[in-house]
Scaffold this active site. Structure first.
Site, PDB file in Angstrom:
ATOM      1  N   GLU B  64      -5.165  -7.246  -8.838  1.00 17.07           N
ATOM      2  CA  GLU B  64      -3.883  -6.559  -8.616  1.00 17.07           C
ATOM      3  C   GLU B  64      -2.676  -7.418  -9.011  1.00 17.07           C
ATOM      4  O   GLU B  64      -1.635  -6.901  -9.378  1.00 17.07           O
ATOM      5  CB  GLU B  64      -3.756  -6.104  -7.167  1.00 17.07           C
ATOM      6  CG  GLU B  64      -4.683  -4.942  -6.797  1.00 17.07           C
ATOM      7  CD  GLU B  64      -6.075  -5.378  -6.378  1.00 17.07           C
ATOM      8  OE1 GLU B  64      -6.398  -6.587  -6.518  1.00 17.07           O
ATOM      9  OE2 GLU B  64      -6.854  -4.526  -5.909  1.00 17.07           O
ATOM     10  N   PHE B 126     -10.332  -0.518   8.501  1.00 18.20           N
ATOM     11  CA  PHE B 126     -10.866  -1.179   7.314  1.00 18.20           C
ATOM     12  C   PHE B 126      -9.821  -1.174   6.203  1.00 18.20           C
ATOM     13  O   PHE B 126      -9.235  -0.145   5.904  1.00 18.20           O
ATOM     14  CB  PHE B 126     -12.146  -0.483   6.844  1.00 18.20           C
ATOM     15  CG  PHE B 126     -12.698  -1.073   5.564  1.00 18.20           C
ATOM     16  CD1 PHE B 126     -13.184  -2.375   5.543  1.00 18.20           C
ATOM     17  CD2 PHE B 126     -12.710  -0.338   4.387  1.00 18.20           C
ATOM     18  CE1 PHE B 126     -13.658  -2.932   4.372  1.00 18.20           C
ATOM     19  CE2 PHE B 126     -13.197  -0.878   3.215  1.00 18.20           C
ATOM     20  CZ  PHE B 126     -13.665  -2.192   3.212  1.00 18.20           C
ATOM     21  N   GLN B 127      -9.602  -2.315   5.600  1.00 16.24           N
ATOM     22  CA  GLN B 127      -8.615  -2.502   4.535  1.00 16.24           C
ATOM     23  C   GLN B 127      -7.218  -2.056   4.953  1.00 16.24           C
ATOM     24  O   GLN B 127      -6.453  -1.544   4.149  1.00 16.24           O
ATOM     25  CB  GLN B 127      -9.053  -1.804   3.237  1.00 16.24           C
ATOM     26  CG  GLN B 127     -10.255  -2.491   2.613  1.00 16.24           C
ATOM     27  CD  GLN B 127     -10.547  -2.075   1.183  1.00 16.24           C
ATOM     28  OE1 GLN B 127     -10.262  -0.958   0.795  1.00 16.24           O
ATOM     29  NE2 GLN B 127     -11.145  -2.970   0.411  1.00 16.24           N
ATOM     30  N   LYS B 176      -3.618   7.523   3.190  1.00 18.03           N
ATOM     31  CA  LYS B 176      -4.588   8.303   2.428  1.00 18.03           C
ATOM     32  C   LYS B 176      -4.516   9.795   2.757  1.00 18.03           C
ATOM     33  O   LYS B 176      -4.575  10.645   1.871  1.00 18.03           O
ATOM     34  CB  LYS B 176      -6.001   7.775   2.699  1.00 18.03           C
ATOM     35  CG  LYS B 176      -7.056   8.466   1.856  1.00 18.03           C
ATOM     36  CD  LYS B 176      -8.430   7.824   1.975  1.00 18.03           C
ATOM     37  CE  LYS B 176      -9.386   8.479   0.986  1.00 18.03           C
ATOM     38  NZ  LYS B 176     -10.725   7.867   1.047  1.00 18.03           N
ATOM     39  N   MET B 497       3.442 -30.627 -15.479  1.00 22.62           N
ATOM     40  CA  MET B 497       4.729 -30.808 -14.832  1.00 22.62           C
ATOM     41  C   MET B 497       4.568 -31.551 -13.504  1.00 22.62           C
ATOM     42  O   MET B 497       5.378 -32.402 -13.143  1.00 22.62           O
ATOM     43  CB  MET B 497       5.413 -29.453 -14.628  1.00 22.62           C
ATOM     44  CG  MET B 497       6.863 -29.556 -14.211  1.00 22.62           C
ATOM     45  SD  MET B 497       7.875 -30.472 -15.398  1.00 22.62           S
ATOM     46  CE  MET B 497       8.462 -29.151 -16.452  1.00 22.62           C
TER      47      MET B 497
END
Lengths: 163, 591
Positions: B64, B126-127, B176, B497
Site C-alpha cells: 500500500e 479483525f483488521q 464495509k 548520507m
C-alpha cells in the site's frame, strides 16, 4: 501570555480531536478546554486557554483556522471580555467548620448545592483567579474533591462570534 | 432515503445504487480514471464495483505504501489528484507513510480506505484500525462515512479540499456495510458545494502587492527564492517572466526545482543545506528576498537567527500559517502564487520606476565571481581523473543523454542531492522527490505513477542501493502494467548520507550504515522480475553502458552503477549554528 481563544466549529464527530491533536502535534499548551453545541446545533463552541508569546498565538490561530472543521475563531483576550469558570467543591463541614465554610461561600457569592451532616458541596462561578482564591480560603484540609469546568468566555459589548 | 431490494421509487430519473457503486460513480463524476490500490476484506464490495465498470483503471501495487507513492508521482507530474484505494487495518496503516509524504509536500491526493462494518467499529474487529485517528496528523482533512447516502457529497468535498488552497491528502474511510451491494440508495452527484468552514485563499491583498513591488524595485541585491508552491500553483511561467523582466537572480528550493528554468543564466541553483555556493551566499548578502511558494524550511534557513541578516522579506504563500512561521516576513501576501505574481507583473508593467541598473549590474558581477570561485556549473567540483565513477558525473551523463527532458523521480539520500544539483530542470513537474518527509522508497513507485501519466516520456528513478530496497517489490507492478522506466542506482554500498554525517560529525563511527557484503545482485533481481539489469563498475564503460541502457525503450532497465563510496555531497552548510553562507565546499575546504 495567557490567551482565551473561542472557536466556532462544525458539530461533527472528530472535530474536537482535530483541535486537540493540533495542539499536541505542534507542541502548543492547553491550559483548559470546554466545548458544547451552540443554539445552532450544527455548530459547537469551543473555548480554550493557552499560553504563548504573540508569535506562537498567531501560529495557533492560523493553524486552528486551517482546520477544515473550524468555521470562525476569536482571541477574546484581544478585547474586553467576560470570563467564567464553574467550580464544584466538596468540603468537610463539621461543627464550627460548618459556619466557617458557609461564611466563605457567602463572601465568594457561591451556593451550597448539596448538604449532609458532615459535608457541603459548593458551587462557585467566576474567573479562574477568583476560584483559586476561594479554594485557598477554604484551606486544603477541608477540601475533599474539586472539579472545575474550564474557562468559558464572551466578548463585551456589540462584538459577537457567530456566523 | 433507504430503499430495500425490490422496492421502487417514483422518480425514475434518480438512479439507485449501492454504496460501492455510488463511490465508483462519484469518482467517475469527479473525472477520475486511475486508481492505485490493493484489495482486502473491508474493500471487497468496492473492488467488485470497480470490476463491473470500464472507465476507471485500477493499478494493483505490491504494497500500500507503493500505491500512495505512485498516486503521488502521478499527481506531481500532472497536477491532478492522485487516488488510492486500500483496505482496513494493515492496508490503511501501510498507506500512512505515503500520506505523510504527500502532506509534507502539499500534494493533492484522495485515499479511500475500507473500514470494518459500522457495528464492529471499536470492538477490535479483525483488521480494524482507527484510520481517521491514525492519519489525522498527516492529512489535510478526513471523513468517516457513516451513511451510504453521504458518499457523493463526501467524495465531492474530498477532491475539492485535496486540490484547492494548499493542496494535501484527504482520507475517506468507508465501513464495509456502507458499501453493501444489496442496499441501494438514490444517487445524485452534487453540482455545487457549500462549505462554510473552508474558504481557501485566492487573491492577494492589493495594497500588499503594491508595497512588495515597490520594495522589489528598490532592491540593490535582490534574490527570488521560489519553492514547490510555484510548481503546485502553476506559477512557473509567471515567475520566469517576472525574473526576466527585472533581471533578478532566482534560486529554487529542493521542492521548487523546475519552477524556474535550470538552464537560464539567472538561475543560481538550489539553495539550502546542499545548495550551491552562489545561491546560499547571494541569499546571505541579499537586501530584498522575494519568497514565492516556499516555507523557510530548516533545511533552507540553517540557523534562523543568522538567516540573511540584511534582508527585507516579501513572502507570497497560499497558506497563511506558512508565513512568519520560522522567519518573519516584512511584507506577507496570502494568496495563490499565480494570482499574486500576475498582479505583480501588471503593477511592474504599469510603473515607470526601474531598479537601479548599476546596482543590479554590480550584484550580478558579484554573483558571477562567486560562481567562478565555487559554483557547481562553472567547473567540475568533483574528481575527474580517478579510477572510480563519481556520482555527479553519472547524473551529468544522464542529463546529457536525456537532453534534460526526462521526468526524474528520486529516493532520499546522497543520490537525491546529486540529482538535484546536477540535473537541471527547465520545466516544472519534472523533478519528483520526497522533499519534506524524506521518504526512502518513494522513487520507484512514484516513477511508475509518472510513467502511467506520461507513457511516451523518459522516466528515470534516481536511487541508491539503500532506498531502492524499501519499495523494491514494485518492480513486479512495473512488469504487470508494462511500465518501462529506468532505475539509476548510484550504488555506494552504504547508506551514503548517513555515512557522510557519521564521517563529518561522529568521527567516522559508521554505526549501522554499511551492509557488509549483504547486498543482492541487482542485475539478477531485475531479471527475476522480468526486467533488464545493467551493472556499471568501471569509469571507462560508464557512457557506453548508459547509452545502451537508455537506448532500451520498451523495458524497465535497472542500471546499477558502482560509484566512489567515499564521496560526500558538497556544498554542505555548517551545522549547528551556521548561517546560510557557512558551508563546507569539500572535505577540507570551508567558507
Amino acid at each position: 501570555m495567557r490567551r482565551i481563544i473561542s472557536v466556532l466549529m462544525e458539530n461533527e464527530p472528530g472535530a474536537l480531536s482535530r483541535v486537540v491533536g493540533l495542539f499536541s502535534q505542534r507542541g502548543y499548551n492547553i491550559e483548559s478546554l470546554t466545548v458544547a453545541p451552540t443554539e445552532d446545533n450544527t455548530l459547537s463552541r469551543l473555548t480554550l486557554v493557552t499560553i504563548g508569546d504573540d508569535r506562537k498565538i498567531e501560529q495557533i490561530t492560523k493553524n486552528l483556522n486551517k482546520l477544515v472543521d473550524v468555521v470562525k475563531l476569536v482571541d477574546l483576550t484581544e478585547g474586553s471580555h467576560i470570563e467564567r469558570e464553574l467550580l464544584l467543591v466538596k468540603v468537610r463541614a463539621n461543627g464550627a467548620q460548618r459556619d466557617e465554610v458557609k461564611r466563605s461561600v457567602d463572601i465568594f457569592r457561591g451556593q451550597i448545592v448539596d448538604v449532609n451532616s458532615s459535608i457541603y458541596t459548593v458551587q462557585v462561578a467566576g474567573t479562574g483567579e477568583k476560584l483559586d482564591a476561594f479554594l485557598q480560603a477554604l484551606g486544603e484540609h477541608t477540601i475533599m474533591e474539586v472539579v472545575r469546568s474550564g474557562v468559558s468566555g464572551i466578548a463585551r459589548g456589540e462584538k459577537v462570534l457567530s456566523l | 432515503m433507504h430503499i430495500l431490494p425490490g422496492e421502487e421509487i417514483e422518480e425514475t430519473q434518480v438512479e439507485l445504487l449501492s454504496g460501492g457503486d455510488m463511490l465508483v460513480r462519484a469518482l467517475q463524476d469527479e473525472g477520475v480514471n486511475l486508481l492505485f490500490g490493493y484489495p482486502g476484506g473491508s474493500a471487497l464490495h468496492i473492488y467488485d464495483a470497480i470490476f463491473r465498470q470500464k472507465s476507471i483503471k485500477h493499478v494493483l501495487v505490491r504494497h500500500e505504501q507503493g500505491a500512495t507513492h505512485a498516486a503521488d508521482g502521478y499527481a506531481r507530474s500532472t497536477g491532478k489528484v492522485g487516488v488510492v484505494l486500500v483496505t482496513s487495518g494493515p492496508g490503511a496503516t501501510n498507506a500512512i507513510t505515503g500520506i505523510a509524504t504527500a502532506c509534507m509536500d502539499s500534494i493533492p491526493m484522495v485515499v479511500i480506505s475500507g473500514q470494518v462494518p459500522r457495528d464492529k467499529i471499536g470492538e477490535d474487529a479483525f483488521q480494524e484500525t482507527d484510520m481517521v485517528g491514525c492519519s489525522r496528523p498527516v492529512v489535510k482533512h478526513s471523513f468517516l462515512v457513516k451513511n451510504a447516502e453521504d458518499i457523493p457529497e463526501v467524495v465531492r468535498k474530498a477532491f475539492y479540499i485535496a486540490r484547492t488552497g494548499r493542496p494535501g491528502p484527504v482520507v475517506i474511510d468507508i465501513p464495509k456495510d456502507v458499501t453493501n451491494p444489496s442496499e441501494r440508495f438514490p444517487y445524485r452527484y452534487p453540482e455545487k458545494l457549500r462549505m462554510r468552514s473552508y474558504t481557501p485563499a485566492g487573491k492577494g491583498h492589493g495594497g500588499q502587492i503594491r508595497k512588495a513591488v515597490a520594495l522589489l524595485l528598490s532592491a540593490r541585491r535582490p534574490v527570488i527564492y521560489a519553492g514547490g508552491g510555484v510548481v503546485q500553483g502553476e506559477g512557473a511561467a509567471l515567475l520566469a517572466e517576472l525574473a526576466r523582466c527585472l533581471n533578478y537572480p532566482v534560486t529554487n528550493t529542493l521542492m521548487g526545482l523546475g519552477a524556474f528554468p535550470g538552464s537560464d543564466k539567472r538561475f543560481l541553483g538550489m539553495l539550502g543545506m546542499h545548495g550551491t555556493f552562489e545561491a546560499n551566499t547571494a541569499m546571505h548578502h541579499a537586501d530584498v528576498i522575494l519568497a514565492v511558494g516556499a516555507r523557510f524550511d530548516d533545511r533552507v534557513t540553517n540557523t534562523p537567527g543568522k538567516f540573511c541578516p540584511g534582508a527585507k522579506i516579501i513572502h507570497i504563500d497560499v497558506d497563511p500559517a506558512s508565513i512568519s512561521k520560522t522567519i518573519i516576513a516584512d511584507i506577507p501576501i496570502v494568496g495563490t502564487v499565480a494570482f499574486v505574481l500576475g498582479e505583480m507583473l501588471e503593477t511592474l508593467k504599469s510603473t515607470e520606476e526601474q531598479p537601479d541598473q548599476s546596482a543590479i549590474v554590480d550584484w550580478w558581477r558579484q554573483i558571477d565571481d562567486w560562481r567562478e570561485r565555487h559554483g557547481l556549473y562553472t567547473a567540475p567540483r568533483y574528481q575527474t581523473d580517478g579510477a572510480l565513477i563519481m556520482p555527479q558525473e553519472v547524473i551529468r551523463a544522464v542529463y546529457d543523454m536525456t537532453e534534460g527532458e526526462a521526468f526524474v523521480t528520486s529516493d532520499v539520500g546522497q543520490h537525491q542531492m546529486f540529482a538535484a544539483q546536477y540535473y537541471l530542470f527547465d520545466k516544472p513537474r519534472r523533478w519528483i522527490n520526497s522533499g519534506g518527509l524524506g521518504t526512502m522508497g518513494f522513487g520507484l513507485p512514484a516513477a511508475l505513477g509518472v510513467k502511467i501519466a506520461h507513457p511516451d516520456k523518459e522516466v528515470v528513478c534516481v536511487t541508491g542501493e539503500g532506498s531502492i530496497q524499501m519499495c523494491i517489490q514494485e518492480l513486479s507492478t512495473a512488469t504487470q502494467y508494462h511500465l518501462p522506466i529506468k532505475i539509476l542506482c548510484l550504488n555506494n554500498q552504504a547508506l551514503g548520507m548517513v555515512k557522510q554525517w557519521q564521517e563529518m560529525q561522529y568521527e567516522g563511527r559508521l554505526s549501522n550504515s554499511v551492509y557488509e557484503e549483504s547486498l543482492p545482485d541487482f542485475v539478477k533481481l531485475a531479471e527475476a522480475y522480468g526486467h533488464l539489469g545493467v551493472k556499471i563498475e568501471r569509469r571507462g564503460e560508464l557512457h557506453v553502458k548508459l547509452q545502451e541502457a537508455f537506448a532500451e525503450r520498451d523495458r524497465t532497465v535497472f542500471i546499477d552503477v558502482y560509484v566512489d563510496p567515499s564521496e560526500h555531497v558538497y556544498p554542505m552548510q555548517v551545522m549547528p549554528n551556521g548561517s546560510m553562507r557557512d558551508m563546507w565546499l569539500s572535505k577540507t575546504e570551508r567558507t
